[in-house]
Design a protein around this motif. Structure first.
Motif, PDB file in Angstrom:
ATOM      1  N   TRP A  52       0.845  -1.184   0.000  1.00 53.44           N
ATOM      2  CA  TRP A  52       0.000   0.000   0.000  1.00 53.44           C
ATOM      3  C   TRP A  52       0.883   1.237   0.000  1.00 53.44           C
ATOM      4  O   TRP A  52       2.077   1.150   0.236  1.00 53.44           O
ATOM      5  N   ILE A  53       0.262   2.378  -0.287  1.00 55.79           N
ATOM      6  CA  ILE A  53       0.977   3.653  -0.294  1.00 55.79           C
ATOM      7  C   ILE A  53       0.405   4.521   0.819  1.00 55.79           C
ATOM      8  O   ILE A  53      -0.819   4.625   0.976  1.00 55.79           O
ATOM      9  N   HIS A  54       1.303   5.118   1.586  1.00 54.43           N
ATOM     10  CA  HIS A  54       0.905   6.074   2.626  1.00 54.43           C
ATOM     11  C   HIS A  54       1.570   7.403   2.326  1.00 54.43           C
ATOM     12  O   HIS A  54       2.778   7.458   2.086  1.00 54.43           O
ATOM     13  N   HIS A  55       0.768   8.461   2.326  1.00 53.66           N
ATOM     14  CA  HIS A  55       1.318   9.800   2.109  1.00 53.66           C
ATOM     15  C   HIS A  55       1.815  10.322   3.453  1.00 53.66           C
ATOM     16  O   HIS A  55       1.024  10.608   4.349  1.00 53.66           O
ATOM     17  N   CYS A  56       3.122  10.425   3.579  1.00 50.34           N
ATOM     18  CA  CYS A  56       3.768  10.888   4.807  1.00 50.34           C
ATOM     19  C   CYS A  56       4.025  12.392   4.675  1.00 50.34           C
ATOM     20  O   CYS A  56       4.470  12.848   3.628  1.00 50.34           O
ATOM     21  N   ARG A  57       3.783  13.138   5.730  1.00 47.07           N
ATOM     22  CA  ARG A  57       3.946  14.591   5.660  1.00 47.07           C
ATOM     23  C   ARG A  57       5.396  15.040   5.820  1.00 47.07           C
ATOM     24  O   ARG A  57       5.701  16.214   5.644  1.00 47.07           O
ATOM     25  N   ASP A  58       6.291  14.124   6.163  1.00 49.69           N
ATOM     26  CA  ASP A  58       7.714  14.476   6.322  1.00 49.69           C
ATOM     27  C   ASP A  58       8.278  15.062   5.030  1.00 49.69           C
ATOM     28  O   ASP A  58       7.859  14.708   3.928  1.00 49.69           O
ATOM     29  N   ASP A  59       9.235  15.956   5.169  1.00 50.19           N
ATOM     30  CA  ASP A  59       9.962  16.526   4.028  1.00 50.19           C
ATOM     31  C   ASP A  59       9.035  17.137   2.978  1.00 50.19           C
ATOM     32  O   ASP A  59       9.257  16.988   1.780  1.00 50.19           O
ATOM     33  N   GLY A  60       7.967  17.766   3.415  1.00 47.58           N
ATOM     34  CA  GLY A  60       7.051  18.418   2.479  1.00 47.58           C
ATOM     35  C   GLY A  60       6.020  17.496   1.875  1.00 47.58           C
ATOM     36  O   GLY A  60       5.239  17.901   1.026  1.00 47.58           O
ATOM     37  N   GLY A  61       5.998  16.234   2.285  1.00 46.17           N
ATOM     38  CA  GLY A  61       5.009  15.279   1.800  1.00 46.17           C
ATOM     39  C   GLY A  61       5.571  14.316   0.778  1.00 46.17           C
ATOM     40  O   GLY A  61       6.017  14.731  -0.292  1.00 46.17           O
ATOM     41  N   LEU A  62       5.613  13.046   1.157  1.00 47.84           N
ATOM     42  CA  LEU A  62       6.151  12.001   0.280  1.00 47.84           C
ATOM     43  C   LEU A  62       5.246  10.779   0.331  1.00 47.84           C
ATOM     44  O   LEU A  62       4.631  10.494   1.364  1.00 47.84           O
ATOM     45  N   ASP A  63       5.180  10.044  -0.771  1.00 52.77           N
ATOM     46  CA  ASP A  63       4.431   8.793  -0.803  1.00 52.77           C
ATOM     47  C   ASP A  63       5.378   7.635  -0.535  1.00 52.77           C
ATOM     48  O   ASP A  63       6.331   7.420  -1.288  1.00 52.77           O
ATOM     49  N   PHE A  64       5.114   6.910   0.555  1.00 51.49           N
ATOM     50  CA  PHE A  64       5.898   5.740   0.921  1.00 51.49           C
ATOM     51  C   PHE A  64       5.152   4.499   0.454  1.00 51.49           C
ATOM     52  O   PHE A  64       3.978   4.330   0.774  1.00 51.49           O
ATOM     53  N   GLU A  65       5.834   3.629  -0.282  1.00 48.78           N
ATOM     54  CA  GLU A  65       5.244   2.394  -0.797  1.00 48.78           C
ATOM     55  C   GLU A  65       5.621   1.246   0.121  1.00 48.78           C
ATOM     56  O   GLU A  65       6.770   0.799   0.132  1.00 48.78           O
ATOM     57  N   PHE A  66       4.654   0.756   0.896  1.00 48.73           N
ATOM     58  CA  PHE A  66       4.904  -0.287   1.892  1.00 48.73           C
ATOM     59  C   PHE A  66       4.829  -1.683   1.283  1.00 48.73           C
ATOM     60  O   PHE A  66       4.055  -1.939   0.359  1.00 48.73           O
ATOM     61  N   PHE A  67       5.665  -2.568   1.825  1.00 52.60           N
ATOM     62  CA  PHE A  67       5.720  -3.959   1.387  1.00 52.60           C
ATOM     63  C   PHE A  67       6.256  -4.802   2.537  1.00 52.60           C
ATOM     64  O   PHE A  67       6.716  -4.275   3.556  1.00 52.60           O
ATOM     65  N   TRP A  68       6.196  -6.114   2.356  1.00 51.90           N
ATOM     66  CA  TRP A  68       6.711  -7.059   3.365  1.00 51.90           C
ATOM     67  C   TRP A  68       8.035  -7.617   2.874  1.00 51.90           C
ATOM     68  O   TRP A  68       8.135  -8.082   1.745  1.00 51.90           O
ATOM     69  N   PHE A  69       9.045  -7.571   3.745  1.00 54.68           N
ATOM     70  CA  PHE A  69      10.374  -8.055   3.382  1.00 54.68           C
ATOM     71  C   PHE A  69      10.718  -9.290   4.216  1.00 54.68           C
ATOM     72  O   PHE A  69      10.697  -9.229   5.450  1.00 54.68           O
TER      73      PHE A  69
END
Length: 135
Positions: A91-108
């Motif tokens: 899934w993708i979560h929009h993180c507000r850090d650094d002006g707003g970034l999309d983090f793409e989550f996965f299982w490792f």
């Protein structure tokens, strides 16, 4: 500098997997963040998990251990967090850090060697967790 690493695990048939994400500017990472002044470490883990992944952890995460990174001498404190939500494969979560970034989550899979997309500090953290969790 002290950092906290909230750890989310899931058991698969042939492996133990950890929640990770692809940072759009900095490669594959684990959720982590700076512990604020006078903040309890376990509460910092819950806060960071919410800020970076949008996940609400249950209270009182379990302390897993700490690691002084060889590469930058930071102290990282690992907490095993539980969430009640069923988590997707990705899934993708929009993180507000650094002006707003999309983090793409996965299982490792923890039994898998991280490739060059993982920065050296996260490779060190994964090795620490592998030693703790996989016999």
């Amino acid at each position: 500098m002290k950092k906290v690493v909230p750890v989310i695990l899931r058991h698969q048939i042939h492996s133990l997997e950890i929640l990770a994400f692809q940072h759009p500017l900095a490669g594959s990472q684990l959720v982590k963040g700076t512990i604020k002044q006078k903040e309890k470490y376990d509460e910092a883990a819950i806060r960071e998990l919410f800020e970076e992944a949008g996940l609400i952890a249950e209270a009182n995460p379990k302390f897993m251990g700490d690691l002084k990174l060889k590469s930058n001498q930071q102290d990282w404190y690992f907490y095993l967090c539980e969430v009640s939500a069923d988590l997707a494969e990705t899934w993708i979560h929009h993180c507000r850090d650094d002006g707003g970034l999309d983090f793409e989550f996965f299982w490792f899979p923890l039994n898998q060697k991280p490739n060059e997309s993982w920065h050296e500090i996260f490779q060190e953290a994964l090795a620490f967790l592998r030693d703790k969790l996989i016999m």
